[in-house]
Design an enzyme around this catalytic site. Structure first.
Site, PDB file in Angstrom:
ATOM      1  CB  CYS A  52      -1.295   0.231   1.661  1.00 13.42           C
ATOM      2  SG  CYS A  52      -1.888   1.757   1.578  1.00 13.42           S
ATOM      3  CB  CYS A  66      -0.336   1.999   5.638  1.00 10.26           C
ATOM      4  SG  CYS A  66      -0.825   1.167   4.983  1.00 10.26           S
ATOM      5  CB  CYS A 110      -4.611  -0.917   2.297  1.00  7.29           C
ATOM      6  SG  CYS A 110      -3.785  -0.881   3.327  1.00  7.29           S
ATOM      7  CB  CYS A 143      -9.403  -4.242 -11.801  1.00  2.88           C
ATOM      8  SG  CYS A 143      -8.892  -2.802 -12.631  1.00  2.88           S
TER       9      CYS A 143
END
Length: 140
Positions: free
Chosen positions: A52, A55, A101, A126
């Site tokens: 991510c 984070c 996330c 996607c």
């Protein structure tokens, strides 16, 4: 974006704006979408781990990435089911499944099923390139 207490990484809107570029903020925190075929990871074949961008939590591995020719990076599975959160998305006049996330609640993209890509899961995650950061494997 979700209830802050539900995520391990919690930051104020102001903190996210300070840490992310305007495009990153628009996609990750505003559930926007980058234009198709413009993201840096759309066609990359580099081996490694995709995390991510907000984070740093691990999300996907290159071993599940495939070419779907849809304009965004596609994966057939997250690196672990609890790394992502799936939420019903009824925006834009359709029903889709949003992918976030699970660590910070940032928007990543959408997951689709039954499209005939022949992947082991018959799913296509996607994902916006701008939502990800690729850490190449040591073998590169």
């Amino acid at each position: 974006m979700g209830e802050q207490a539900a995520y391990r990484v919690n930051k104020s809107d102001e903190q996210w704006r300070e840490e992310l570029s305007p495009q990153e903020y628009s996609v990750l925190r505003g559930a926007g979408t980058e234009r198709p075929f413009t993201g840096e990871y759309t066609d990359t074949e580099t081996e490694g781990v995709y995390s991510c961008r907000a984070c740093g939590a691990e999300l996907f591995r290159s071993t599940t990435k495939f070419h779907s020719h849809c304009g965004w990076p596609s994966f057939y599975a997250p690196s672990a089911d609890d790394n992502v959160e799936l939420i019903s998305d009824r925006s834009m006049g359709m029903v889709r499944t949003e992918v976030r996330c699970a660590t910070c609640g940032s928007h990543l993209g959408h997951v689709f099923e039954g499209e005939g890509y022949g992947t082991p899961t018959d799913q296509r995650y996607c994902i916006n390139s701008v939502s990800l950061r690729l850490e190449p494997s040591a073998q590169q």
